[in-house]
Write a protein that holds these residues in place. Structure first.
Motif, mmCIF file in Angstrom:
data_model
loop_
_atom_site.group_PDB
_atom_site.id
_atom_site.type_symbol
_atom_site.label_atom_id
_atom_site.label_comp_id
_atom_site.label_asym_id
_atom_site.label_seq_id
_atom_site.Cartn_x
_atom_site.Cartn_y
_atom_site.Cartn_z
ATOM 1 N N LEU A 144 -4.649 6.850 36.944
ATOM 2 C CA LEU A 144 -5.954 6.557 36.343
ATOM 3 C C LEU A 144 -6.995 6.228 37.413
ATOM 4 O O LEU A 144 -8.067 5.711 37.110
ATOM 5 C CB LEU A 144 -5.828 5.389 35.358
ATOM 6 C CG LEU A 144 -5.054 5.700 34.073
ATOM 7 C CD1 LEU A 144 -4.767 4.419 33.306
ATOM 8 C CD2 LEU A 144 -5.836 6.681 33.203
ATOM 9 N N GLY A 145 -6.658 6.521 38.671
ATOM 10 C CA GLY A 145 -7.615 6.312 39.753
ATOM 11 C C GLY A 145 -7.799 4.852 40.119
ATOM 12 O O GLY A 145 -8.847 4.462 40.634
ATOM 13 N N ARG A 251 -13.414 7.565 37.250
ATOM 14 C CA ARG A 251 -14.192 7.969 36.069
ATOM 15 C C ARG A 251 -13.607 9.227 35.436
ATOM 16 O O ARG A 251 -13.492 9.323 34.219
ATOM 17 C CB ARG A 251 -15.653 8.182 36.468
ATOM 18 C CG ARG A 251 -16.425 6.881 36.656
ATOM 19 C CD ARG A 251 -17.902 7.141 36.885
ATOM 20 N NE ARG A 251 -18.146 7.601 38.242
ATOM 21 C CZ ARG A 251 -18.335 6.797 39.284
ATOM 22 N NH1 ARG A 251 -18.307 5.484 39.112
ATOM 23 N NH2 ARG A 251 -18.557 7.274 40.484
ATOM 24 N N GLU A 252 -13.209 10.170 36.276
ATOM 25 C CA GLU A 252 -12.593 11.404 35.778
ATOM 26 C C GLU A 252 -11.281 11.096 35.075
ATOM 27 O O GLU A 252 -10.982 11.656 34.007
ATOM 28 C CB GLU A 252 -12.361 12.361 36.946
ATOM 29 C CG GLU A 252 -11.341 13.477 36.714
ATOM 30 C CD GLU A 252 -11.738 14.480 35.634
ATOM 31 O OE1 GLU A 252 -10.879 15.300 35.254
ATOM 32 O OE2 GLU A 252 -12.904 14.440 35.160
ATOM 33 N N ARG A 264 -8.594 16.044 37.001
ATOM 34 C CA ARG A 264 -8.707 16.786 38.273
ATOM 35 C C ARG A 264 -9.276 15.833 39.313
ATOM 36 O O ARG A 264 -10.430 15.408 39.224
ATOM 37 C CB ARG A 264 -9.640 18.002 38.088
ATOM 38 C CG ARG A 264 -9.101 19.040 37.099
ATOM 39 C CD ARG A 264 -10.030 20.232 37.022
ATOM 40 N NE ARG A 264 -10.121 20.907 38.301
ATOM 41 C CZ ARG A 264 -11.070 21.829 38.590
ATOM 42 N NH1 ARG A 264 -11.982 22.149 37.694
ATOM 43 N NH2 ARG A 264 -11.080 22.408 39.772
ATOM 44 N N PHE A 265 -8.462 15.508 40.314
ATOM 45 C CA PHE A 265 -8.872 14.547 41.339
ATOM 46 C C PHE A 265 -9.383 15.250 42.586
ATOM 47 O O PHE A 265 -8.844 16.270 43.022
ATOM 48 C CB PHE A 265 -7.696 13.631 41.696
ATOM 49 C CG PHE A 265 -7.198 12.819 40.525
ATOM 50 C CD1 PHE A 265 -8.072 12.011 39.810
ATOM 51 C CD2 PHE A 265 -5.862 12.871 40.149
ATOM 52 C CE1 PHE A 265 -7.630 11.279 38.733
ATOM 53 C CE2 PHE A 265 -5.406 12.129 39.059
ATOM 54 C CZ PHE A 265 -6.287 11.322 38.355
ATOM 55 N N ARG A 266 -10.403 14.644 43.202
ATOM 56 C CA ARG A 266 -11.050 15.268 44.371
ATOM 57 C C ARG A 266 -11.116 14.330 45.573
ATOM 58 O O ARG A 266 -11.706 14.658 46.597
ATOM 59 C CB ARG A 266 -12.473 15.711 44.003
ATOM 60 C CG ARG A 266 -12.492 16.691 42.814
ATOM 61 C CD ARG A 266 -13.905 17.139 42.500
ATOM 62 N NE ARG A 266 -13.944 17.986 41.307
ATOM 63 C CZ ARG A 266 -13.689 19.296 41.315
ATOM 64 N NH1 ARG A 266 -13.357 19.904 42.446
ATOM 65 N NH2 ARG A 266 -13.737 19.984 40.194
#
Length: 268
Positions: A144-145, A251-252, A264-266
């Motif tokens: 979840l970042g 947030r993504e 989709r993680f960047r």
């Protein structure tokens, strides 16, 4: 405000067992800020209780806890908080787990269904964990970042070592079965489905029959030695969480979770 936590005292040998039940009545038992406050208050209510030697913490039949409530309005308001307000609000979690860890009474978690994220953080703050055979654990924070905070990483390290802790935390989508959790040292006992509470009570009875003062002093000694460096190791938990919550990846991740799609993680 509904009561999410009920406490029953005077059970077992010499009435030295208490049961705290966390149940929001929804089968999910997510940790909203209010639920966290109530669970913290429940732990602190035993501070001057010399009649209770052991406390069993149970969820409901379907879940110990689904972790932090991403849909709760107060929880979601974190997105618009300034950094100072956010840091203060983020102290709810570590305050909860510290309250349960520092209780003089021996604590036993009875885990049925699932135990996720903040639920795992609460469980590893207890002295013992009993888990139903068909239950599972999962630590989704990184997915979840976020970071796994609430001082959970040092506690998990004490229980199962560095490689298993990395496996449990970094591989966020992987469920940890009761059998795995037992093999890894994350739980002490596996019970038949629906039997976690009964097994936890049997363990509680064994503790309750021991001399209360000696039990309390031994728990304190073990905890002080085992957790001596935990504050140092995890003093940046809150700030790491605050920093991670500002990322695009977080947030993504939340939008994907709420939208039931793959994130989709960047790396930004």
């Amino acid at each position: 405000m509904p009561d999410f936590v009920t406490i029953e005292k005077g059970l077992g040998p010499e009435g030295r067992i208490a049961v705290a039940r966390f149940d929001r009545g929804d089968g999910i038992n997510a940790l909203s800020p209010e639920a966290m406050r109530q669970l913290t208050t429940a732990a602190r209510s035993f501070e001057d209780d010399g009649d209770t030697s052991v406390v069993v913490l149970a969820g409901n039949a379907k879940a110990f806890s689904a972790g932090f409530d991403l849909k709760d309005p107060e929880g979601r308001s974190r997105r618009t908080m300034d950094i100072g307000s956010l840091r203060r609000h983020l102290k709810l979690g570590p305050r909860l787990t510290r309250a349960w860890q520092e209780m003089e009474q021996v604590t036993i978690g009875a885990i049925e269904g699932f135990c996720i994220g903040g639920g795992v953080a609460l469980a590893v703050a207890l002295d013992f964990r009993v888990m139903a055979r068909n239950a599972h654990l999962r630590v989704p924070e990184i997915g979840l970042g976020m970071n796994m905070s609430w001082q959970s990483v040092p506690r998990m390290l004490h229980l199962m070592g560095p490689a298993r802790t990395k496996q449990a935390v970094i591989l966020a989508d992987e469920r940890i079965s009761a059998e795995q959790a037992h093999d890894w040292g994350l739980v002490e006992e596996v019970a038949e489905p629906g039997g976690a509470f009964a097994a936890a009570m049997l363990l509680a009875e064994k503790v309750a029959r021991q001399p209360p003062i000696s039990v309390a002093m031994t728990k304190l000694t073990v905890n002080r030695i085992a957790h001596a460096l935990d504050d140092l190791a995890s003093h940046m938990d809150v700030d790491q969480f605050a920093l991670a919550s500002q990322t695009d990846d977080h947030r993504e991740a939340v939008e994907a979770f709420l939208g039931k799609r793959k994130a989709r993680f960047r790396g930004r």
